[in-house]
Design a protein around this motif. Structure first.
Motif, PDB file in Angstrom:
ATOM      1  N   SER A  52       0.846  -1.193   0.000  1.00  0.00           N
ATOM      2  CA  SER A  52       0.000   0.000   0.000  1.00  0.00           C
ATOM      3  C   SER A  52       0.880   1.240   0.000  1.00  0.00           C
ATOM      4  CB  SER A  52      -0.908   0.018   1.235  1.00  0.00           C
ATOM      5  OG  SER A  52      -0.116   0.166   2.408  1.00  0.00           O
ATOM      6  N   PHE A  53       0.273   2.403  -0.322  1.00  0.00           N
ATOM      7  CA  PHE A  53       1.017   3.665  -0.294  1.00  0.00           C
ATOM      8  C   PHE A  53       1.452   4.010   1.124  1.00  0.00           C
ATOM      9  CE2 PHE A  53      -1.236   4.461  -4.396  1.00  0.00           C
ATOM     10  CZ  PHE A  53      -0.093   4.668  -5.179  1.00  0.00           C
ATOM     11  N   ALA A  54       0.614   3.671   2.100  1.00  0.00           N
ATOM     12  CA  ALA A  54       0.958   3.950   3.495  1.00  0.00           C
ATOM     13  C   ALA A  54       2.207   3.171   3.911  1.00  0.00           C
ATOM     14  CB  ALA A  54      -0.221   3.586   4.403  1.00  0.00           C
ATOM     15  N   GLU A  55       2.267   1.888   3.514  1.00  0.00           N
ATOM     16  CA  GLU A  55       3.441   1.065   3.829  1.00  0.00           C
ATOM     17  C   GLU A  55       4.669   1.583   3.097  1.00  0.00           C
ATOM     18  OE1 GLU A  55       5.027  -3.549   3.293  1.00  0.00           O
ATOM     19  OE2 GLU A  55       2.905  -3.072   2.934  1.00  0.00           O
ATOM     20  N   LEU A  56       4.474   2.012   1.828  1.00  0.00           N
ATOM     21  CA  LEU A  56       5.585   2.560   1.048  1.00  0.00           C
ATOM     22  C   LEU A  56       6.137   3.812   1.709  1.00  0.00           C
ATOM     23  CD1 LEU A  56       7.334   2.624  -1.515  1.00  0.00           C
ATOM     24  CD2 LEU A  56       5.485   3.889  -2.643  1.00  0.00           C
ATOM     25  N   GLU A  57       5.242   4.706   2.135  1.00  0.00           N
ATOM     26  CA  GLU A  57       5.674   5.947   2.786  1.00  0.00           C
ATOM     27  C   GLU A  57       6.445   5.647   4.062  1.00  0.00           C
ATOM     28  OE1 GLU A  57       3.835  10.150   4.533  1.00  0.00           O
ATOM     29  OE2 GLU A  57       2.499   8.477   4.008  1.00  0.00           O
ATOM     30  N   GLU A  58       5.948   4.675   4.841  1.00  0.00           N
ATOM     31  CA  GLU A  58       6.608   4.310   6.091  1.00  0.00           C
ATOM     32  C   GLU A  58       8.026   3.806   5.837  1.00  0.00           C
ATOM     33  OE1 GLU A  58       6.069   1.093   9.772  1.00  0.00           O
ATOM     34  OE2 GLU A  58       4.442   1.406   8.336  1.00  0.00           O
ATOM     35  N   LYS A  59       8.197   2.977   4.780  1.00  0.00           N
ATOM     36  CA  LYS A  59       9.522   2.437   4.470  1.00  0.00           C
ATOM     37  C   LYS A  59      10.470   3.532   3.993  1.00  0.00           C
ATOM     38  CE  LYS A  59       8.211  -2.321   3.331  1.00  0.00           C
ATOM     39  NZ  LYS A  59       8.177  -3.362   2.275  1.00  0.00           N
ATOM     40  N   ILE A  60       9.951   4.474   3.203  1.00  0.00           N
ATOM     41  CA  ILE A  60      10.793   5.558   2.686  1.00  0.00           C
ATOM     42  C   ILE A  60      11.237   6.478   3.816  1.00  0.00           C
ATOM     43  CG2 ILE A  60      10.779   7.638   1.238  1.00  0.00           C
ATOM     44  CD1 ILE A  60       8.979   6.102  -0.715  1.00  0.00           C
ATOM     45  N   ARG A  61      10.316   6.778   4.756  1.00  0.00           N
ATOM     46  CA  ARG A  61      10.633   7.694   5.848  1.00  0.00           C
ATOM     47  C   ARG A  61      11.478   7.044   6.944  1.00  0.00           C
ATOM     48  NH1 ARG A  61       7.894  12.460   5.951  1.00  0.00           N
ATOM     49  NH2 ARG A  61       6.150  12.711   4.481  1.00  0.00           N
ATOM     50  N   SER A  62      11.491   5.739   6.985  1.00  0.00           N
ATOM     51  CA  SER A  62      12.230   5.032   8.031  1.00  0.00           C
ATOM     52  C   SER A  62      13.727   5.346   7.947  1.00  0.00           C
ATOM     53  CB  SER A  62      12.017   3.528   7.886  1.00  0.00           C
ATOM     54  OG  SER A  62      12.896   2.813   8.725  1.00  0.00           O
ATOM     55  N   GLU A  63      14.375   5.367   9.107  1.00  0.00           N
ATOM     56  CA  GLU A  63      15.819   5.565   9.150  1.00  0.00           C
ATOM     57  C   GLU A  63      16.580   4.241   9.219  1.00  0.00           C
ATOM     58  OE1 GLU A  63      16.829   8.224  12.283  1.00  0.00           O
ATOM     59  OE2 GLU A  63      15.632   9.888  11.483  1.00  0.00           O
ATOM     60  N   LYS A  64      15.850   3.151   9.212  1.00  0.00           N
ATOM     61  CA  LYS A  64      16.468   1.830   9.258  1.00  0.00           C
ATOM     62  C   LYS A  64      17.241   1.570   7.964  1.00  0.00           C
ATOM     63  CE  LYS A  64      15.311  -3.093   9.737  1.00  0.00           C
ATOM     64  NZ  LYS A  64      14.217  -4.085   9.822  1.00  0.00           N
ATOM     65  N   PRO A  65      18.486   1.098   8.047  1.00  0.00           N
ATOM     66  CA  PRO A  65      19.259   0.825   6.825  1.00  0.00           C
ATOM     67  C   PRO A  65      18.555  -0.175   5.919  1.00  0.00           C
ATOM     68  CG  PRO A  65      20.656   0.714   8.774  1.00  0.00           C
ATOM     69  CD  PRO A  65      19.248   0.797   9.263  1.00  0.00           C
TER      70      PRO A  65
END
Length: 419
Positions: free
Chosen positions: A165-178
């Protein structure tokens, strides 16, 4: 084609099937209205869909494409317009786009991904030198058969931020996890290093263009080109001379280096007869290299046996130096793996890891017996690593599709980024 969806009319071309569409444009396959019936792709842009900014962007795109000529960038052949549309007449690429290619094969072998990447890097380097940025690099915009600009995560069959989903995509992009590679991914050390440096979140620490073009996995030195055959011939002449002089190890190394250029030369050659003649010649060099490999292995046996006892003494002398001891144990593991038949990149990586640590230890080691033994160990391991690297090169040459695919597969391979 369904009623109401007929393509627009264009004076010199017959537009046929729709290939795809985006926010501003639709792309059709078309044929020139001449005896040649040349196939082209026509990008049809509706003027109504363009605001001032998008019109300026389109004109910039046209201006750039008019001046850019490169074998791995789609050529703009012409552009026309009428009251409703602007038409970009582009080079026809029969292999489809990279996105479809990846989906049809799910994942790509690393060597195929590397062929694609070399062409992408070559095109990017050309654009970079002209101070041009693409700004929309993605698999759908990379056409096979002459336009390869972007490395997809082709090795794993999905993108680094693949989401449901777009929400999951946004979360992954904003994450600071390598960003991490998929678990169980089996890629070479160089490939892994490049991917992780490209996917570095912080732009200040991400790999630069200069570093990217020089990266050993990109390896532009061995990209198929008009120069490949000349480089191969020069190296093989040196190999033959060393062979005649009885310098087996040097001859083997030169034959392997020549093969690194011969295989790209085969990919670059388009004439079927010359390609086949070149394959046969290369097979002769591979056969001689195989003979030399056996001879060099025999020559090395005594030397490597002597090095084993030296390594054991050095290990006993390094019990008070945990880091040095750990490096020697990694070296022992590499040797054991190689001698058990594991002549692969994993073993080569172990050699490289141990050598990196041992060279640091040597720089810090005071004069004495341990330093002398450490120096001998490093020389021995370097010799083994170079020999293993040559074996891997030879195996890759022998298993390369260019040496065993029949003529019927040529067109398939050319559409797989292998030309």
């Amino acid at each position: 084609m369904a009623a109401g969806f007929a393509p627009p009319k264009l004076k010199d071309f017959i537009l046929t099937e729709k290939l795809g569409s985006g926010t501003y444009a639709t792309v059709y396959k078309a044929f020139r209205k001449t005896d040649s019936r040349e196939a082209v792709a026509v990008k049809v842009v509706s003027k109504k869909s363009l605001n001032k900014t998008s019109m300026e962007n389109l004109l910039t795109e046209i201006e750039i494409l008019k001046t850019v000529r490169h074998p791995h960038i789609v050529q703009l052949k012409d552009f026309q317009w009428d009251s409703d549309h602007i038409y970009l007449i582009l080079e026809w690429c029969s292999g489809g786009d990279l996105s479809s290619f990846i989906r049809s094969r799910r994942i790509l072998p690393e060597r195929v991904a590397r062929r694609c990447l070399q062409q992408i890097a070559c095109a990017l380097q050309f654009l970079h030198e002209k101070n041009i940025s693409h700004l929309d690099l993605k698999p759908q915009n990379i056409l096979l058969s002459g336009n390869v600009l972007k490395l997809a995560e082709a090795l794993f069959g999905r993108a680094p931020f693949a989401s449901r989903s777009f929400a999951e995509l946004e979360e992954k992009i904003r994450s600071e996890k390598p960003v991490e590679l998929p678990s169980g991914a089996r890629v070479s050390r160089d490939c892994r290093d490049l991917l992780l440096r490209l996917l570095e979140r912080d732009p200040d620490t991400r790999i630069t263009f200069h570093e990217f073009f020089l990266h050993p996995f990109v390896d532009l030195e061995h990209m198929p080109s008009a120069e490949s055959l000349g480089k191969a011939k020069a190296l093989v002449m040196q190999a033959v001379q060393k062979d005649q002089d009885g310098e087996r190890s040097a001859a083997l190394s030169l034959y392997c280096s020549a093969l690194e250029h011969f295989v790209p030369a085969i990919h670059y050659e388009t004439d079927r007869l010359r390609k086949e003649a070149l394959r046969q010649k290369v097979n002769q060099y591979v056969s001689r290299a195989e003979e030399l490999k056996a001879l060099v292995r025999s020559d090395n046996k005594i030397t490597f046996e002597a090095a084993k006892s030296t390594r054991n003494i050095l290990i006993e002398m390094s019990r008070d130096h945990p880091r040095l001891l750990a490096a020697l144990e990694v070296a022992s593991t590499a040797v054991a793996q190689e001698e058990s038949g594991a002549e692969d990149y994993d073993t080569l990586d172990l050699y490289q890891q141990s050598l990196g640590e041992l060279l640091l230890a040597l720089a810090a080691e005071a004069q004495g017996r341990r330093r002398e033994l450490l120096h001998l160990e490093i020389k021995s391991l370097m010799s083994r690593a170079e020999y293993l690297k040559e074996l891997i090169k030879m195996r890759e040459t022998q298993t390369d599709e260019s040496l065993k695919k029949d003529a019927a597969a040529e067109s398939v391979r050319s559409s797989c980024c292998l030309q």
